[in-house]
Write a protein that holds these residues in place. Structure first.
Motif, PDB file in Angstrom:
ATOM      1  N   ALA A  27       0.926  -1.448   0.256  1.00  0.00           N
ATOM      2  CA  ALA A  27      -0.130   0.137   0.469  1.00  0.00           C
ATOM      3  C   ALA A  27       0.493   1.123  -0.229  1.00  0.00           C
ATOM      4  O   ALA A  27      -0.069   2.578   0.790  1.00  0.00           O
ATOM      5  N   LEU A  28       2.286   0.534  -0.143  1.00  0.00           N
ATOM      6  CA  LEU A  28       2.804   2.239  -0.237  1.00  0.00           C
ATOM      7  C   LEU A  28       3.676   2.547  -1.326  1.00  0.00           C
ATOM      8  O   LEU A  28       4.202   1.684  -2.221  1.00  0.00           O
ATOM      9  N   SER A  29       3.821   3.936  -2.088  1.00  0.00           N
ATOM     10  CA  SER A  29       3.894   4.248  -2.495  1.00  0.00           C
ATOM     11  C   SER A  29       5.435   5.084  -2.956  1.00  0.00           C
ATOM     12  O   SER A  29       5.878   5.556  -2.107  1.00  0.00           O
ATOM     13  N   ILE A  30       5.823   4.348  -4.369  1.00  0.00           N
ATOM     14  CA  ILE A  30       7.478   4.206  -3.796  1.00  0.00           C
ATOM     15  C   ILE A  30       8.083   4.561  -4.576  1.00  0.00           C
ATOM     16  O   ILE A  30       8.143   4.788  -5.690  1.00  0.00           O
ATOM     17  N   LEU A  31       9.696   4.103  -4.724  1.00  0.00           N
ATOM     18  CA  LEU A  31       9.763   4.787  -6.247  1.00  0.00           C
ATOM     19  C   LEU A  31      11.216   4.251  -6.994  1.00  0.00           C
ATOM     20  O   LEU A  31      11.699   3.906  -6.576  1.00  0.00           O
ATOM     21  N   GLY A  32      10.791   4.089  -8.371  1.00  0.00           N
ATOM     22  CA  GLY A  32      12.692   3.331  -8.934  1.00  0.00           C
ATOM     23  C   GLY A  32      12.872   4.682  -9.738  1.00  0.00           C
ATOM     24  O   GLY A  32      12.013   5.678  -9.870  1.00  0.00           O
ATOM     25  N   PHE A  33      13.562   3.701 -10.162  1.00  0.00           N
ATOM     26  CA  PHE A  33      14.288   5.874 -11.118  1.00  0.00           C
ATOM     27  C   PHE A  33      14.967   5.087 -12.516  1.00  0.00           C
ATOM     28  O   PHE A  33      15.369   3.996 -12.046  1.00  0.00           O
ATOM     29  N   ARG A  34      15.018   5.805 -13.353  1.00  0.00           N
ATOM     30  CA  ARG A  34      15.637   5.439 -14.692  1.00  0.00           C
ATOM     31  C   ARG A  34      16.664   6.549 -15.386  1.00  0.00           C
ATOM     32  O   ARG A  34      16.243   7.768 -14.695  1.00  0.00           O
ATOM     33  N   ILE A  35      17.674   5.663 -15.673  1.00  0.00           N
ATOM     34  CA  ILE A  35      18.595   7.239 -16.069  1.00  0.00           C
ATOM     35  C   ILE A  35      19.261   6.133 -17.296  1.00  0.00           C
ATOM     36  O   ILE A  35      20.088   5.270 -17.510  1.00  0.00           O
ATOM     37  N   ASP A  36      18.832   7.383 -18.591  1.00  0.00           N
ATOM     38  CA  ASP A  36      19.707   6.870 -19.477  1.00  0.00           C
ATOM     39  C   ASP A  36      18.604   5.587 -20.318  1.00  0.00           C
ATOM     40  O   ASP A  36      17.282   5.702 -19.918  1.00  0.00           O
ATOM     41  N   ASN A  37      19.121   4.642 -20.663  1.00  0.00           N
ATOM     42  CA  ASN A  37      18.449   3.131 -20.638  1.00  0.00           C
ATOM     43  C   ASN A  37      18.494   2.227 -19.837  1.00  0.00           C
ATOM     44  O   ASN A  37      19.144   1.380 -20.327  1.00  0.00           O
ATOM     45  N   PHE A  38      18.453   2.510 -18.574  1.00  0.00           N
ATOM     46  CA  PHE A  38      19.489   2.070 -16.897  1.00  0.00           C
ATOM     47  C   PHE A  38      17.858   1.976 -15.767  1.00  0.00           C
ATOM     48  O   PHE A  38      17.451   4.013 -15.695  1.00  0.00           O
ATOM     49  N   ALA A  39      17.122   0.960 -15.809  1.00  0.00           N
ATOM     50  CA  ALA A  39      16.431   1.828 -14.750  1.00  0.00           C
ATOM     51  C   ALA A  39      16.165   0.732 -13.432  1.00  0.00           C
ATOM     52  O   ALA A  39      17.089  -0.670 -13.689  1.00  0.00           O
ATOM     53  N   TYR A  40      16.139   1.296 -12.241  1.00  0.00           N
ATOM     54  CA  TYR A  40      16.245   0.297 -11.045  1.00  0.00           C
ATOM     55  C   TYR A  40      15.027   0.660 -10.298  1.00  0.00           C
ATOM     56  O   TYR A  40      14.449   1.603 -10.467  1.00  0.00           O
ATOM     57  N   ILE A  41      14.360  -0.874  -9.829  1.00  0.00           N
ATOM     58  CA  ILE A  41      12.930  -0.805  -9.634  1.00  0.00           C
ATOM     59  C   ILE A  41      13.218  -1.824  -8.416  1.00  0.00           C
ATOM     60  O   ILE A  41      13.865  -2.861  -8.759  1.00  0.00           O
ATOM     61  N   THR A  42      12.993  -2.044  -6.758  1.00  0.00           N
ATOM     62  CA  THR A  42      13.324  -2.457  -5.473  1.00  0.00           C
ATOM     63  C   THR A  42      11.775  -2.532  -4.944  1.00  0.00           C
ATOM     64  O   THR A  42      11.464  -1.628  -5.352  1.00  0.00           O
ATOM     65  N   ASP A  43      11.954  -3.564  -4.302  1.00  0.00           N
ATOM     66  CA  ASP A  43      10.699  -3.800  -3.478  1.00  0.00           C
ATOM     67  C   ASP A  43       9.161  -3.490  -3.916  1.00  0.00           C
ATOM     68  O   ASP A  43       8.000  -3.118  -3.168  1.00  0.00           O
ATOM     69  N   ALA A  44       8.835  -3.567  -5.335  1.00  0.00           N
ATOM     70  CA  ALA A  44       7.601  -3.656  -6.272  1.00  0.00           C
ATOM     71  C   ALA A  44       6.903  -4.371  -5.937  1.00  0.00           C
ATOM     72  O   ALA A  44       7.686  -5.494  -5.873  1.00  0.00           O
ATOM     73  N   ASN A  45       5.490  -4.651  -5.596  1.00  0.00           N
ATOM     74  CA  ASN A  45       4.895  -5.790  -5.851  1.00  0.00           C
ATOM     75  C   ASN A  45       3.316  -4.728  -7.023  1.00  0.00           C
ATOM     76  O   ASN A  45       2.968  -6.172  -7.727  1.00  0.00           O
ATOM     77  N   ASN A  46       3.372  -4.183  -7.585  1.00  0.00           N
ATOM     78  CA  ASN A  46       2.916  -3.837  -8.452  1.00  0.00           C
ATOM     79  C   ASN A  46       3.220  -2.349  -9.041  1.00  0.00           C
ATOM     80  O   ASN A  46       3.905  -1.429  -8.512  1.00  0.00           O
ATOM     81  N   ILE A  47       3.490  -2.222 -10.930  1.00  0.00           N
ATOM     82  CA  ILE A  47       4.069  -1.488 -11.574  1.00  0.00           C
ATOM     83  C   ILE A  47       2.862  -0.859 -12.624  1.00  0.00           C
ATOM     84  O   ILE A  47       1.920  -1.606 -13.338  1.00  0.00           O
TER      85      ILE A  47
END
Length: 259
Positions: A159-179
């Motif tokens: 239920a927590l809104s968090i962030l991932g990050f994209r830099i150029d053509n690289f992206a980092y996503i952690t702790d997700a259960n829904n995108i």
């Protein structure tokens, strides 16, 4: 750009204190995981995503001595617990303040947890971390850090809104259960995706299982994916690696990639 995986474990790390699980007893270094974090090097600038409680050892192990910015995905302890340990980094950089970026809620949490860093008398002290905080505006598509465009990505962690990050053509996503679908669209045309996976089963209320992670990867279609934030319940590194699609791999502590 160079990506270094400082840690690839979940909130407890592997091995878990006192656990007799076979993965926790493994002698394979790839089964031994500190809390998840990555270091990004781009044009001689160094950016950290998350600063967990293993930060000190991670920096010693990787022989890095400077930071130009810290991106925080969310406020859970395994993602911010090491912020106090940036003091030697300040010293190495002539006591330069290190900018920390996050959502307003996250920054408020950091200010409460590390209240002594932000107290009115803090500037007179030499034994605390020197950081500046910068709110990430949800209404802007990107923000600038050392002249580089950083694209924040909206992710759900239970239920927590968090962030991932994209830099150029690289992206980092952690702790997700829904995108969300909008974020899926922001993740198109990636050379490298880093995505969390907790275990095969049972389903978890705030983290992807392996089946769910692979389903998301199919939707995004990056050229290559590395999985992180791994628990001991996923299994042995070498065994799981052989079961994955050819463009999907398990990350491990110390792995470096040039996407």
């Amino acid at each position: 750009m160079k990506i270094t995986f400082l840690g690839t474990g979940n909130s407890q790390g592997i091995p878990i204190i006192g656990s007799k699980h076979p993965v926790c007893l493994s002698k394979n270094p790839k089964d031994q995981r500190l809390r998840s974090s990555v270091l990004i090097e781009k044009k001689k600038k160094f950016f950290l995503i998350d600063c967990g409680p293993d930060f000190r050892y991670q920096m010693l192990r990787s022989n890095h001595t400077r930071l130009d910015g810290i991106l925080i995905t969310h406020e859970h302890y395994d993602h911010i617990g090491g912020l106090e340990d940036i003091r030697p980094i300040n010293v190495n950089m002539n006591n330069r303040s290190i900018p920390v970026y996050g959502l307003r809620r996250v920054l408020e949490n950091i200010k409460k947890r590390f209240f002594y860093i932000f107290s009115s008398n803090s500037k007179k002290k030499t034994n605390i971390a020197n950081v500046s905080i910068h709110e990430i505006d949800h209404y802007k598509n990107f923000f600038l850090l050392e002249h580089f465009k950083i694209f924040p990505l909206s992710i759900w962690h239970g239920a927590l809104s968090i962030l991932g990050f994209r830099i150029d053509n690289f992206a980092y996503i952690t702790d997700a259960n829904n995108i969300p679908i909008k974020t899926i669209q922001q993740l198109k045309n990636l050379d490298l995706l880093v995505l969390n996976v907790l275990r095969k089963k049972p389903k978890h209320p705030s983290h992807f299982t392996l089946f769910e992670s692979l389903n998301i990867i199919d939707k995004i279609s990056p050229k290559k994916t590395y999985l992180t934030h791994i628990s001991h319940m996923l299994g042995f590194h070498e065994k799981i690696e052989k079961e994955l699609p050819k463009n999907v791999h398990l990350a491990y502590d110390g792995l470096t990639i040039n996407p």
